[in-house]
Scaffold this motif. Structure first.
Motif, PDB file in Angstrom:
ATOM      1  N   LYS A   6       0.827  -1.212   0.000  1.00  0.00           N
ATOM      2  CA  LYS A   6       0.000   0.000   0.000  1.00  0.00           C
ATOM      3  C   LYS A   6       0.860   1.259   0.000  1.00  0.00           C
ATOM      4  CE  LYS A   6      -4.102   0.957   1.270  1.00  0.00           C
ATOM      5  NZ  LYS A   6      -4.557   0.823  -0.089  1.00  0.00           N
ATOM      6  N   TYR A  26       4.017   1.548  -0.803  1.00  0.00           N
ATOM      7  CA  TYR A  26       4.808   1.683  -2.024  1.00  0.00           C
ATOM      8  C   TYR A  26       3.972   2.365  -3.122  1.00  0.00           C
ATOM      9  CZ  TYR A  26       7.288   0.482  -6.290  1.00  0.00           C
ATOM     10  OH  TYR A  26       7.914   0.552  -7.500  1.00  0.00           O
ATOM     11  N   ASN A  27       2.722   1.953  -3.240  1.00  0.00           N
ATOM     12  CA  ASN A  27       1.853   2.558  -4.243  1.00  0.00           C
ATOM     13  C   ASN A  27       1.539   4.017  -3.928  1.00  0.00           C
ATOM     14  OD1 ASN A  27       0.736   0.625  -6.490  1.00  0.00           O
ATOM     15  ND2 ASN A  27       1.065  -0.616  -4.666  1.00  0.00           N
ATOM     16  N   ARG A  80       2.534   7.316  -6.243  1.00  0.00           N
ATOM     17  CA  ARG A  80       1.614   8.400  -6.635  1.00  0.00           C
ATOM     18  C   ARG A  80       2.139   9.759  -6.201  1.00  0.00           C
ATOM     19  NH1 ARG A  80      -2.405   4.249  -4.825  1.00  0.00           N
ATOM     20  NH2 ARG A  80      -2.967   3.294  -6.777  1.00  0.00           N
ATOM     21  N   GLU A 116      10.891   3.949  -3.435  1.00  0.00           N
ATOM     22  CA  GLU A 116      11.617   2.965  -2.625  1.00  0.00           C
ATOM     23  C   GLU A 116      12.281   3.630  -1.420  1.00  0.00           C
ATOM     24  OE1 GLU A 116      12.760  -0.257  -6.158  1.00  0.00           O
ATOM     25  OE2 GLU A 116      14.332   0.970  -5.259  1.00  0.00           O
ATOM     26  N   ILE A 161      -5.391   9.336 -16.277  1.00  0.00           N
ATOM     27  CA  ILE A 161      -5.732   9.707 -14.896  1.00  0.00           C
ATOM     28  C   ILE A 161      -4.463   9.795 -14.050  1.00  0.00           C
ATOM     29  CG2 ILE A 161      -6.987   9.011 -12.810  1.00  0.00           C
ATOM     30  CD1 ILE A 161      -9.052   7.689 -14.687  1.00  0.00           C
ATOM     31  N   LYS A 162      -3.586   8.801 -14.216  1.00  0.00           N
ATOM     32  CA  LYS A 162      -2.324   8.834 -13.458  1.00  0.00           C
ATOM     33  C   LYS A 162      -1.533  10.098 -13.753  1.00  0.00           C
ATOM     34  CE  LYS A 162      -1.588   3.968 -12.762  1.00  0.00           C
ATOM     35  NZ  LYS A 162      -1.053   2.760 -13.397  1.00  0.00           N
ATOM     36  N   ILE A 211      -3.163  13.148 -12.187  1.00  0.00           N
ATOM     37  CA  ILE A 211      -2.911  13.217 -10.737  1.00  0.00           C
ATOM     38  C   ILE A 211      -1.497  13.729 -10.488  1.00  0.00           C
ATOM     39  CG2 ILE A 211      -2.645  11.828  -8.631  1.00  0.00           C
ATOM     40  CD1 ILE A 211      -4.958  10.085  -9.652  1.00  0.00           C
ATOM     41  N   LEU A 238      -6.006  14.663  -2.492  1.00  0.00           N
ATOM     42  CA  LEU A 238      -6.781  13.805  -3.389  1.00  0.00           C
ATOM     43  C   LEU A 238      -6.390  12.332  -3.249  1.00  0.00           C
ATOM     44  CD1 LEU A 238      -8.635  14.188  -6.308  1.00  0.00           C
ATOM     45  CD2 LEU A 238      -6.613  12.918  -6.992  1.00  0.00           C
ATOM     46  N   ILE A 262      -8.084   7.927  -3.207  1.00  0.00           N
ATOM     47  CA  ILE A 262      -7.434   6.673  -3.597  1.00  0.00           C
ATOM     48  C   ILE A 262      -7.136   5.819  -2.371  1.00  0.00           C
ATOM     49  CG2 ILE A 262      -5.516   5.605  -4.823  1.00  0.00           C
ATOM     50  CD1 ILE A 262      -5.508   7.983  -6.683  1.00  0.00           C
ATOM     51  N   GLU A 263      -6.502   6.400  -1.364  1.00  0.00           N
ATOM     52  CA  GLU A 263      -6.203   5.614  -0.161  1.00  0.00           C
ATOM     53  C   GLU A 263      -7.453   5.391   0.701  1.00  0.00           C
ATOM     54  OE1 GLU A 263      -3.164   4.297   0.243  1.00  0.00           O
ATOM     55  OE2 GLU A 263      -2.350   5.337  -1.492  1.00  0.00           O
TER      56      GLU A 263
END
Ligand SMILES: [Zn+2]
Lengths: 92, 204
Positions: free
Chosen positions: B39, B41-42, B46, B55, B142-143, B146, B157, B162-163
């Motif tokens: 989670k 890492y994602n 973003r 990382e 979308i990515k 953002i 946002l 997202i989270e």
């Protein structure tokens, strides 16, 4: 029906759309927004496009990447070492 | 010592694991890491510019968690505390971006300026089911959109939509008022909506 962009009702609604979508408004204000949107095409379009924008954003949760394997292995080893060193009896 | 009969604490899925780690079972720390690594890492991907930054963020965040876990008092869910650390790590790593310069977004810039910009009907893309709409191309649009949000707006946002944090939780994570979160979230969503409108108008 003609739409006047400076129309107070439209502007008020525009400001509150996110709170409306997030269910953060009093019921009374929600009803006002719904009543206005049912007669104002422009505001309805505004509401529906924003609703879809949020839905698309939420759908981005589905596209989660994995932590790169090489990195994951390397730093998990590091974490394991750090955690076990902290356990050793000579710690303060 | 936290009082485990506090209902707030009982709701925290990580309570038992954290108690065990703090009682000296530090060998269990990697378990805590694996619960959140993906989670986080994602989230890093973003918020940061590239894989390397994401990382680094992951690593620095967990090092700080390891260091300060003893002081964690369950005043919030562990997850919120973790994101608070991750967020400040991200902000420290920040590099000036030419794609997303720091600036304030105002409501005015999202209002129609001319009669021609006022929609006369709800566009088709707004009523299609997501599964029909969301292909790889749109996903990368979308990515990118953002990523092009100014950081203060992007953070809100990403945390909210997202989270999946609530307004109150996001306020807690970022140390801002709920009012402030709502204002930023609304503008960030309007910003994204403009990008989507552009995309779909070219598409048509
Ligand atoms: Zn209106």
């Amino acid at each position: 029906m003609t739409h006047d962009p400076s129309h107070t009702a439209c502007l008020e609604l525009f400001e509150k759309l996110s709170e409306y979508l997030d269910d953060e408004l009093d019921e009374q204000i929600c009803r006002q927004i719904e009543a206005h949107a049912s007669t104002c095409v422009a505001c309805r379009a505004c509401l529906e496009t924003l609703r879809q924008t949020v839905a698309l954003c939420r759908a981005m949760r589905r596209t989660e990447a994995s932590v790169p394997g090489a990195f994951s292995d390397r730093w998990k080893e590091y974490i394991r070492k750090m955690a076990s060193e902290a356990m050793s009896p000579h710690k303060s | 010592m936290p009082n485990p009969s506090d209902p707030k604490i009982k709701q925290d899925d990580d309570f038992e694991l954290i108690q065990a780690i703090n009682a000296g079972h530090t060998e269990l720390f990697p378990e805590l890491v694996s619960r959140y690594e993906r989670k986080l890492y994602n989230f890093g991907m973003r918020m940061c510019r590239d894989v390397q930054d994401a990382e680094d963020m992951l690593q620095d965040t967990f090092l700080n968690v390891f260091r300060y876990l003893k002081d964690f008092r369950y005043e919030t869910r562990f997850k919120n505390w973790l994101y608070r650390i991750a967020t400040s790590t991200c902000l420290k790593k920040r590099r000036k971006s030419r794609f997303a310069p720091e600036r304030e977004l105002s409501l005015d810039e999202f209002l129609p300026r001319e009669e021609a910009e006022i929609p006369v009907q709800t566009p088709a893309w707004a009523s299609l089911p997501l599964d029909q709409l969301l292909n790889e191309e749109l996903s990368s649009i979308i990515k990118e959109s953002i990523q092009s949000l100014p950081e203060n707006y992007r953070l809100v946002l990403v945390l909210r939509d997202i989270e999946g944090f609530s307004t109150a939780e996001t306020a807690q994570v970022l140390g801002l008022t709920p009012e402030n979160i709502k204002v930023r979230l609304h503008r960030a969503r309007l910003f994204l909506r403009e990008k989507l409108k552009d995309y779909f108008s070219h598409d048509a």
